[in-house]
Design a protein around this motif. Structure first.
Motif, PDB file in Angstrom:
ATOM      1  N   VAL A  38      10.830   6.722  15.960  1.00 42.86           N
ATOM      2  CA  VAL A  38      10.592   5.312  16.266  1.00 42.86           C
ATOM      3  C   VAL A  38       9.801   4.736  15.103  1.00 42.86           C
ATOM      4  O   VAL A  38       8.697   5.192  14.799  1.00 42.86           O
ATOM      5  N   ILE A  39      10.363   3.735  14.433  1.00 48.78           N
ATOM      6  CA  ILE A  39       9.734   3.150  13.253  1.00 48.78           C
ATOM      7  C   ILE A  39       9.298   1.727  13.561  1.00 48.78           C
ATOM      8  O   ILE A  39      10.086   0.916  14.058  1.00 48.78           O
ATOM      9  N   ASP A  40       8.044   1.435  13.276  1.00 48.22           N
ATOM     10  CA  ASP A  40       7.472   0.106  13.498  1.00 48.22           C
ATOM     11  C   ASP A  40       7.844  -0.794  12.318  1.00 48.22           C
ATOM     12  O   ASP A  40       7.495  -0.514  11.171  1.00 48.22           O
ATOM     13  N   LEU A  41       8.555  -1.892  12.609  1.00 46.86           N
ATOM     14  CA  LEU A  41       8.989  -2.799  11.549  1.00 46.86           C
ATOM     15  C   LEU A  41       7.972  -3.887  11.217  1.00 46.86           C
ATOM     16  O   LEU A  41       8.277  -4.774  10.417  1.00 46.86           O
ATOM     17  N   SER A  42       6.791  -3.828  11.805  1.00 45.44           N
ATOM     18  CA  SER A  42       5.787  -4.859  11.533  1.00 45.44           C
ATOM     19  C   SER A  42       5.555  -5.098  10.045  1.00 45.44           C
ATOM     20  O   SER A  42       5.356  -6.243   9.623  1.00 45.44           O
ATOM     21  N   PRO A  43       5.578  -4.058   9.183  1.00 44.44           N
ATOM     22  CA  PRO A  43       5.304  -4.289   7.751  1.00 44.44           C
ATOM     23  C   PRO A  43       6.469  -4.903   6.981  1.00 44.44           C
ATOM     24  O   PRO A  43       6.347  -5.092   5.764  1.00 44.44           O
ATOM     25  N   ILE A  44       7.587  -5.219   7.626  1.00 38.86           N
ATOM     26  CA  ILE A  44       8.777  -5.641   6.890  1.00 38.86           C
ATOM     27  C   ILE A  44       8.555  -6.938   6.113  1.00 38.86           C
ATOM     28  O   ILE A  44       9.199  -7.187   5.101  1.00 38.86           O
ATOM     29  N   ASP A  45       7.619  -7.773   6.575  1.00 44.52           N
ATOM     30  CA  ASP A  45       7.283  -9.010   5.862  1.00 44.52           C
ATOM     31  C   ASP A  45       5.944  -8.906   5.137  1.00 44.52           C
ATOM     32  O   ASP A  45       5.383  -9.916   4.708  1.00 44.52           O
ATOM     33  N   GLY A  46       5.441  -7.688   4.981  1.00 44.06           N
ATOM     34  CA  GLY A  46       4.136  -7.485   4.374  1.00 44.06           C
ATOM     35  C   GLY A  46       4.180  -7.428   2.859  1.00 44.06           C
ATOM     36  O   GLY A  46       5.176  -7.794   2.225  1.00 44.06           O
ATOM     37  N   ASP A  47       3.086  -6.929   2.279  1.00 37.56           N
ATOM     38  CA  ASP A  47       3.006  -6.847   0.820  1.00 37.56           C
ATOM     39  C   ASP A  47       3.819  -5.662   0.306  1.00 37.56           C
ATOM     40  O   ASP A  47       4.432  -4.908   1.077  1.00 37.56           O
ATOM     41  N   GLN A  48       3.817  -5.494  -1.000  1.00 33.53           N
ATOM     42  CA  GLN A  48       4.651  -4.467  -1.628  1.00 33.53           C
ATOM     43  C   GLN A  48       4.293  -3.074  -1.136  1.00 33.53           C
ATOM     44  O   GLN A  48       5.182  -2.250  -0.881  1.00 33.53           O
TER      45      GLN A  48
END
Length: 357
Positions: A38-48
């Motif tokens: 299960v992968i959390d996509l929260s960082p998809i709009d985050g920094d590099q």
């Protein structure tokens, strides 16, 4: 004394002829966290850095089983629930009503596919499912400024005219398709990073992509059907054709994934997630680093099962080769360049020809 595992084989059709995969005859087992994480996509709009860490997790999943769940994907539960309601409203109609948008009326096989109209694996039963399909149309893509073809416009008009008596079907279905298209375009940037490419590497080939949104209904299985050898498959053992698939599935279960150890894994639904799986074209581009894994569906319950897959590929005319980061002296390119549209058409034609043979 330990029981010895027995194996059989599953046959898969390819453009080079049939392939055979070894498969355990044991019942499906739950996957480990590594096999289908299960992968959390929260960082998809985050920094590099955040997106790079996300890409590392996606890479590990893509190189293992090629399946993973995603949470915090940004598509609201309200929209998903509305889409499911519309799917049920469509399939609850009479066959005559559904056939008003029969797939044979459309150039690109949109519309309704009835029960028994497909058999994705010729060595198994016909697929016990019915589907309603929405294909890519530039008029529904908020980012596309290019006009569509006349056939695109005619297909779109015919599709929604034939279903206009179902309140909300058109608007909800298109909104759900648009939400998944936006998510897929974000994910393809993460896949680029996971292949050690710039995040925008694939941007030019997803401006008018293959993007097929489906509603799928698997009718219930009669309670008298207890013999596993006689149970009809919902959809037979196969791999997906395009780059990757986003899948919402209801709570019924039934999705089975073939592990690297040749065992069937029970990919049960997890609340608030979508399933992502690698398709054949992305495996091809990655020179087989990413895995397009065999999977199937059985609906063993007496009630209906519903799912809503979204198949994502590249622009049909784009000719794509194995990416440079997956080729070196020890790993030459295993595949010739091919256009995404030709790849898709040839694979679909192969399935159609084998079914009618």
């Amino acid at each position: 004394m330990a029981t010895q595992t027995e194996y059989t084989h599953v046959e898969l059709l390819t453009l080079k002829g049939p392939e055979y995969r070894r498969v355990s005859t044991a019942p499906p087992r739950p996957p480990t966290n590594d096999e289908i994480p299960v992968i959390d996509l929260s960082p998809i709009d985050g920094d590099q850095q955040a997106r790079g860490e996300l890409a590392t997790k996606v890479r590990a999943a893509a190189e293992n089983t090629g399946f993973f769940y995603i949470k915090n994907h940004g598509i609201s539960e309200e929209l998903i629930g509305d889409a499911l309601s519309q799917a049920k409203a469509f399939f609850n109609q009479s066959v005559d009503e559904k056939k008003k948008v029969d797939r044979k009326k459309f150039k690109h096989f949109a519309g309704y596919h009835g029960l028994g109209s497909t058999q994705i694996n010729r060595t198994e039963s016909q697929d016990r499912k019915e589907t309603f399909s929405l294909r890519y149309s530039p008029r529904h893509d908020p980012t596309n400024t290019q006009p569509g073809t006349q056939s695109d416009d005619e297909d779109d008009r015919l599709l929604w005219h034939g279903t206009s008596h179902i309140p909300g079907l058109r608007d909800t279905t298109i909104a759900f398709w648009q939400a998944r298209l936006a998510l897929a375009r974000k994910l393809v940037r993460i896949f680029a990073l996971s292949l050690n490419l710039p995040s925008n590497y694939f941007d030019d080939v997803v401006t008018h992509p293959g993007a097929d949104g489906l509603y799928v209904h698997y009718p219930g299985t009669p309670e008298s059907t207890n013999d596993e050898t006689k149970l009809e498959v919902g959809i037979g053992s196969h791999t997906d054709i395009q780059c990757f698939t986003l899948l919402w599935q209801d709570k019924s279960g039934g999705l089975q994934v073939l592990s690297a150890a040749d065992e069937w894994l029970d990919a049960r639904p997890i609340e608030g997630t979508l399933v992502v799986n690698i398709g054949d074209f992305l495996q091809r581009l990655s020179n087989n680093r990413f895995k397009s894994t065999v999977h199937r569906v059985y609906n063993r319950q007496s009630g209906s099962r519903y799912s809503m897959p979204f198949f994502f590929g590249f622009n049909p005319e784009s000719v794509c080769a194995v990416v440079p980061t997956c080729v070196d002296e020890d790993h030459p390119a295993l595949y010739e360049p091919i256009s995404c549209g030709k790849w898709h058409r040839d694979r679909l034609a192969l399935a159609s020809n084998k079914k009618s043979a």
